[in-house]
Structure formats: structure tokens, C-alpha cells
Design a protein around this motif. Sequence first.
Motif, PDB file in Angstrom:
ATOM      1  N   ASN A 240      11.846 -27.720  63.340  1.00  0.00           N
ATOM      2  CA  ASN A 240      10.496 -28.284  63.252  1.00  0.00           C
ATOM      3  C   ASN A 240       9.438 -27.258  63.646  1.00  0.00           C
ATOM      4  N   LEU A 241       9.714 -26.512  64.740  1.00  0.00           N
ATOM      5  CA  LEU A 241       8.768 -25.477  65.171  1.00  0.00           C
ATOM      6  C   LEU A 241       8.575 -24.411  64.086  1.00  0.00           C
ATOM      7  N   TYR A 242       9.674 -23.981  63.465  1.00  0.00           N
ATOM      8  CA  TYR A 242       9.569 -22.980  62.395  1.00  0.00           C
ATOM      9  C   TYR A 242       8.772 -23.535  61.219  1.00  0.00           C
TER      10      TYR A 242
ATOM     11  N   ASP B 273       2.826 -21.597  70.091  1.00  0.00           N
ATOM     12  CA  ASP B 273       3.500 -20.602  70.929  1.00  0.00           C
ATOM     13  C   ASP B 273       3.876 -21.198  72.289  1.00  0.00           C
ATOM     14  N   ARG B 274       2.942 -21.941  72.855  1.00  0.00           N
ATOM     15  CA  ARG B 274       3.216 -22.572  74.154  1.00  0.00           C
ATOM     16  C   ARG B 274       4.356 -23.589  74.037  1.00  0.00           C
ATOM     17  N   ALA B 275       4.350 -24.355  72.937  1.00  0.00           N
ATOM     18  CA  ALA B 275       5.427 -25.318  72.711  1.00  0.00           C
ATOM     19  C   ALA B 275       6.764 -24.595  72.557  1.00  0.00           C
ATOM     20  N   PHE B 276       6.728 -23.456  71.869  1.00  0.00           N
ATOM     21  CA  PHE B 276       7.956 -22.677  71.674  1.00  0.00           C
ATOM     22  C   PHE B 276       8.473 -22.136  73.009  1.00  0.00           C
ATOM     23  N   GLN B 277       7.544 -21.721  73.895  1.00  0.00           N
ATOM     24  CA  GLN B 277       7.934 -21.223  75.222  1.00  0.00           C
ATOM     25  C   GLN B 277       8.600 -22.322  76.054  1.00  0.00           C
ATOM     26  N   VAL B 278       8.035 -23.527  75.979  1.00  0.00           N
ATOM     27  CA  VAL B 278       8.652 -24.658  76.690  1.00  0.00           C
ATOM     28  C   VAL B 278      10.051 -24.904  76.143  1.00  0.00           C
ATOM     29  N   TYR B 279      10.171 -24.847  74.822  1.00  0.00           N
ATOM     30  CA  TYR B 279      11.483 -25.048  74.191  1.00  0.00           C
ATOM     31  C   TYR B 279      12.494 -24.018  74.708  1.00  0.00           C
ATOM     32  N   GLN B 280      12.075 -22.756  74.799  1.00  0.00           N
ATOM     33  CA  GLN B 280      12.962 -21.696  75.271  1.00  0.00           C
ATOM     34  C   GLN B 280      13.437 -21.964  76.702  1.00  0.00           C
TER      35      GLN B 280
ATOM     36  N   LYS C 177       1.456 -29.710  85.813  1.00  0.00           N
ATOM     37  CA  LYS C 177       2.326 -29.198  86.881  1.00  0.00           C
ATOM     38  C   LYS C 177       3.804 -29.458  86.600  1.00  0.00           C
ATOM     39  N   LYS C 178       4.098 -30.067  85.472  1.00  0.00           N
ATOM     40  CA  LYS C 178       5.490 -30.336  85.108  1.00  0.00           C
ATOM     41  C   LYS C 178       5.639 -30.048  83.614  1.00  0.00           C
ATOM     42  N   GLN C 179       5.550 -28.773  83.288  1.00  0.00           N
ATOM     43  CA  GLN C 179       5.504 -28.375  81.889  1.00  0.00           C
ATOM     44  C   GLN C 179       6.881 -28.317  81.236  1.00  0.00           C
ATOM     45  N   ASN C 180       7.912 -28.153  82.024  1.00  0.00           N
ATOM     46  CA  ASN C 180       9.246 -28.015  81.434  1.00  0.00           C
ATOM     47  C   ASN C 180       9.860 -29.378  81.131  1.00  0.00           C
ATOM     48  N   ASN C 181       9.258 -30.067  80.196  1.00  0.00           N
ATOM     49  CA  ASN C 181       9.798 -31.345  79.755  1.00  0.00           C
ATOM     50  C   ASN C 181       9.388 -31.584  78.312  1.00  0.00           C
ATOM     51  N   PRO C 182      10.140 -32.399  77.583  1.00  0.00           N
ATOM     52  CA  PRO C 182       9.907 -32.580  76.153  1.00  0.00           C
ATOM     53  C   PRO C 182       8.553 -33.192  75.806  1.00  0.00           C
ATOM     54  N   VAL C 183       8.041 -34.111  76.642  1.00  0.00           N
ATOM     55  CA  VAL C 183       6.761 -34.749  76.313  1.00  0.00           C
ATOM     56  C   VAL C 183       5.649 -33.705  76.267  1.00  0.00           C
ATOM     57  N   TYR C 184       5.661 -32.790  77.231  1.00  0.00           N
ATOM     58  CA  TYR C 184       4.656 -31.734  77.240  1.00  0.00           C
ATOM     59  C   TYR C 184       4.773 -30.875  75.977  1.00  0.00           C
ATOM     60  N   MET C 185       5.997 -30.587  75.593  1.00  0.00           N
ATOM     61  CA  MET C 185       6.250 -29.784  74.396  1.00  0.00           C
ATOM     62  C   MET C 185       5.721 -30.494  73.138  1.00  0.00           C
ATOM     63  N   LEU C 186       5.955 -31.786  73.035  1.00  0.00           N
ATOM     64  CA  LEU C 186       5.501 -32.545  71.869  1.00  0.00           C
ATOM     65  C   LEU C 186       3.981 -32.672  71.835  1.00  0.00           C
TER      66      LEU C 186
ATOM     67  N   ASN D  87      19.256 -26.741  78.796  1.00  0.00           N
ATOM     68  CA  ASN D  87      19.417 -27.765  79.834  1.00  0.00           C
ATOM     69  C   ASN D  87      19.846 -29.076  79.173  1.00  0.00           C
ATOM     70  N   PRO D  88      21.121 -29.444  79.290  1.00  0.00           N
ATOM     71  CA  PRO D  88      21.599 -30.657  78.607  1.00  0.00           C
ATOM     72  C   PRO D  88      20.932 -31.927  79.108  1.00  0.00           C
ATOM     73  N   LYS D  89      20.314 -31.864  80.291  1.00  0.00           N
ATOM     74  CA  LYS D  89      19.617 -33.037  80.802  1.00  0.00           C
ATOM     75  C   LYS D  89      18.267 -33.240  80.118  1.00  0.00           C
ATOM     76  N   LEU D  90      17.796 -32.183  79.435  1.00  0.00           N
ATOM     77  CA  LEU D  90      16.502 -32.269  78.768  1.00  0.00           C
ATOM     78  C   LEU D  90      16.627 -32.308  77.256  1.00  0.00           C
ATOM     79  N   ILE D  91      17.552 -31.522  76.720  1.00  0.00           N
ATOM     80  CA  ILE D  91      17.765 -31.523  75.269  1.00  0.00           C
ATOM     81  C   ILE D  91      19.262 -31.475  74.998  1.00  0.00           C
ATOM     82  N   ALA D  92      19.753 -32.429  74.228  1.00  0.00           N
ATOM     83  CA  ALA D  92      21.164 -32.413  73.849  1.00  0.00           C
ATOM     84  C   ALA D  92      21.438 -31.174  73.000  1.00  0.00           C
TER      85      ALA D  92
END
Length: 683
Positions: free
Chosen positions: A254-256, A227-234, A195-204, A239-244
Motif C-alpha cells: 500500500n505504501l509503495y 515518509d513518516r508513515a514508512f518510518q513508523v512501519y520500519q 508521544k506514542k508514534q510506534n503504533n498502527p493508528v499513527y501510521m494510518l 513486532n508481532p504484537k503490532l503487525i502480523a
Amino acid sequence: MNKLYLYTLKTLNMRFTGKLFNFLFLALITTLVIGCQQNKSTHQLDLDFLFKIKLSDPQQDSIAKNVEHLTQRALTSKNTLKDRELIDSVLDQLRWTDAKEFVTLAHIAKKDAIKSKDQNRLASIFNDLAVYYQDKGLYDSVYYYHLQSENIYKKLQDNYAIAENNFYQGILFYELGLQIESEVKIAKALKLLEKKQNNPVYMLALQTMAYHYADQNNLDKAEQYLDRAFQVYQRIKDNPKLIAQNRKYLFLGNLYANYSMISYFREDYNKAEIFAQKGIEEIQKNFNPFIFSFVNMDYQLALYKQGKNPNIIEGLMISYKIHDKLDYDFYKADLSIAIAQIYQEKNQSENAIKWAKKSYDIAKKANLNLQQKQAIEFLLLQDSSSKNYHLIEELIELNKVLHQREKQTQEKFTKIEYETLYIVNENKSLRFKITVIITVSIVVFLSLIFLFFYTRTKAKNIALKNLAIKKSIDEKILNLLFLNNKLQQSSINSERNRIANDLHDGVINSIFTLRFNLQQLQSDNQQLQDSLVGELQRLEAKIREISHELANSSAFNKNSFEELITQLVKQQKNPYNTKFTLTIESDVCMESLSVEEKINLYYILNEILDNVNKHSQAINCLVNLYTIDNQLILTVTDDGIGMDKEQSREQTLKHIKDRANIIQAKLNIESNNPVGTKITLEI
């Protein structure tokens, strides 16, 4: 040979995208500035922990030296709770070193966290200990402290922290080759963050799950997770609070690289080349040599498979030199066997054996059994003659060691988890018992309090009831006194009226008749006759006046309570012939007193006079009633023998004091044996 090459190459790449590539994946996290909290979570992602790349001895020494003065301050702190920020900051640095001070400070911080009941800090300390022991290769301790942190987060119901912790455990299992256990932990992390997919831990976690499916040769499923990880990244990249913003290029690179890996396994080498080239371009925007070494390997191999890279060895040597400079034996051993495979395909057996032996030597020295086994297998396939018989024995022994080690690791981790859960359950059981004891104690305590207040309230109610009864009786007594006084007054008035009537109707009429007849008499002494007639007239007028006064006497116009006081004083007699005198000033208004005040004033005066009769032996007793500033003052003064303090405090005047308290009157007693006694009551 080509088949062998593909098998070895796939094994190598699997390891890079799994046991090795997860280091690349985790290294990227250190470039992210993440502020990922749940609504009720105060947990902050440990970026440095995710970037758990082994530091060289000089690097560790440099860190320890930089914080040496802070370490000493922390160790000598007299108030460790006050200096917690200093201690936590030093721990955050020393966990990457071999400094013995780390363990000492961690123990101090742990003790303070338990004392202050700071669960978040305690979990953070356990995470620091996990980092410290992981760098030492003590994986059982790492797992133990991960479990300790997880139990705290479960108690705090912090799902995000639990998810991150499960992710760490999943990576640990993956590094140790425990694929099933790793997949279970990563799946738990993904479920907690559903329920909280837009965060780096979920992406990793999605990328790590992709590695698992790649290991199982389920490339379609692996690509879906990428693909799902790439969507989260997009969704979170801007968002500077999530990714510098200056670090997001490394993650995209890394994804590529991962997409390049999937394409390579599908033998779509052109697509693999394109993805690897994109990865290199992104990494160049914020260059990191460690991450670049892996993407470069994918790129070089993709070109080689298309016949575009005759200098494949030189290309792979770029990555090898990076790992050699960073002193990463694990990666050096794997790259060495990969280079050996290339030389083998080029039919350069001497160089192939040379690099295979190099891989073998590196792995054996660093106790990397899996790489050692792979190098031996390669050497035996190159030359299975009797002179390599010792390698065959070593290979057999290595298989046994690897199997035994995997079994021991699983058993050890199972034991750690069981013991941790046992301790947790024991703590729960103990807490339950303590809760029951506390609950029972509270119930008993509250029951006692209830019983106390119930008894007290009941006693008060009884006292109030008795007071109400007493008040009712006092009112009845006062009414009876008033009625008695009224009857007495009525009798007196009736008798006076009778006497007045008798005087008026009898005596006055007789005197009138006598005066009239005397006037009719003829006398020689007219002067005497006139004198007698005048005297009779005066006597008639005087009797008429007395008759009228008896019928309408002003002496009885005063209220009845004042009469009660007057009668009470007048009726006092004792063996000492004490003379009682009552003085009531004209401005005293008895009607302003309440019924309760009248009753208690009457009985107080009665009690005082009774004490005078019994104990004072006085000649005179003066009773005065007057007012000062709207206060009624009663004073009773005698010239008797007085009373001692003990007698006045505890015996004779107890009832007087009680009644004075009832009407909130101020009572003052002045008595000095044998000078007499003066009692003053102010209402």
C-alpha cells in the motif's frame, strides 16, 4: 484533449487515494494483528471496523446464518450479564449484516453496560452501531455513535482510544467530501499520538494526512507524511504484537502504491512504475484482490504514460472485473470513466462514449451524484449538441443537489455534534448538581455524626468527671470512716491503758500492801492467814493479767475495714427486733480489696441491711463473708416476708445493682414471698 485527460486522470487518482483509496488503506488494517494499548488503556483496536468494505448480500446472509444458533441463544438468555461474551461475539458478527436481531441485541447489551457501569463495553457497542449504520449509508447515525464513543473515552481519559475514534471520524468526513472537517479530525488523532508514534493508528493517520495534501496538490508535503508513515512501519514491522508477520506485506504494498501516486502526479512515470511494481510484488506475498486492483491501476497508467502499455484497456479491465465481482458500484463508475478517457485519447469516440454512459448508468442507479456529474461532463465535452440539452439541465440540477447535499451534511453533522455536546454538558451540569447535593448531604451527615459523637463524648467526659468526683468523695468518706474508727480505737485503747494503769498502779499496789501487811500479822489461825494471803496473790495475778490484756488486747489487731463492717452490722436496729449476726471466716483478707471495692462493698451491705430494716420484718438476719477460689463472697440472708419480682427488678435494689456493676461484681437475688430473701455478691 491531453489536458482534459490529465485533469480527469488526476481527479480519478485523487479520489482513489482519497475517497476511494482510503478503503484500500483501511482494508490493509484488517491484515494487521495489533496490540496497541496505552499504559492505562484497556482499549483494543477494532481491526474489522477499520476494514469496513461493504459485503455483498450473499456474504451478509452467510454471516447471519453461521451465527444464527448463537443469536437465538443470546436473545433467549435469562442472564444477559453473565452471557455478555456470547452477546458481544454475536454483535461483532451481525454488525456486518442487515439482521434485525442486531439492533435488539445492541439494545440489551447497551442496557447491561449502563447497569454494570462498564464504560469500555458501552463504547464498543456504540462502535458496533456505527459499523451497522455505515453499511446502510446512514452517516448521521454513524457520526452520532462515533461522538458517543468519543465522549466515553474522554471521560475515561483514554487518549489512544480517542485518537482512534478521531481517525474514524476523519475517514467518515473524507468519504463524504468534507475535507476541512476530515483534516481537523486526523490532525487531532496525530496530536494525541505524538508521544506514542510506534503504533498502527499513527501510521494510518499519517497516510490519510498525505491524501489531504495530495488533494491540495501539495505533493512535497504529502510525500513527507508518507515518509513518516514508512518510518513508523520500519520500526514496528518486526513486532508481532503490532503487525502480523504474514500481513505486513500488504501494508508495505500500500505504501509503495501511494509513492507511485505521488510520482505519477509529478509526471515522473518511470519512478511511478517502479513503486507500483514494488507494491505488486509485496501484495503477491499475501494476495488480496481488492488491494491489488488499485495498485494494478497505478501500474497500468504509469506504463501507459511511458508508451510501454498498448494494452492499457485490458490492464484496467483486470481491476474493473475485480470490482464488478465484488459488486462495488462506486469503484466501477470511476474505473468506467477512466477507461472512457483512455478511449478518448486513442480517438475511439464510440467506445469512449460507451464507457462514459456505462459510468453514468452505474452512478445514477447507485445514487452516486459525484460520479454521475463527472460522466455527464465527459459526455457533454464529447458532444454538446442540442440533443444532449437534457444532460445540461441534469448537470445543472446535479450541481445544485451536490451543493445542497454538502450543505445539509455539514448542517446535520453540526447539529448532531451540538446536540451531543449539549447532552454532554447537560449531563455534566446534572452530575455537578448531584455532586453538590451529595457533598452537602455528606457534610450534613458528617456534621450530625460529629455532633452526635461530640455530645456523646462530652456526656461521657461529664460522667467520667462525676465518677472521678464521686470516687474522690468515696475515698474521703472511707478515709473519714477509717479516721473515725482509728480515733475510736485510739480512745478505747487510751481508756483501756488508763484502766490498766489504774489497776496496775492502784489496785494491784493496794492488794500487794494488804497482802504484805497480812503476812506480817501474827495470827493464831495460821491456816486461815495463809489461805487469805494465797487468795490475795491469785487476785493480784488476775488483776495484773487483766491489766496486761487491756494494754495489749489481741482483739484490736484486725484491720480497720473489717471493724467498719463489724460495727455496721452491730449497730443495726429496727422495730421488728431483728437479730443481726455477722460471720467472717479467718481466710478472708480485706486488704486485697481496692479502695473502690471497699467503698462500694460497704455501701452495698449498708443498703441491704437498710432494706432489711425497712421491709423484711425478719426475726433473723445472717451476714456471712467467706472466700471461694480467690473470690470474696458476701451473703445476706433473712427470714422475712421476701419481695416480689417487680420490686426486686426496678425499685428497692437499684442502687445495689448499680454499685455492683461499678466493681464488676456478680449479684444474685433469691426471694420468694413469703419465704425470705437471700442476696449473694461475688467479687
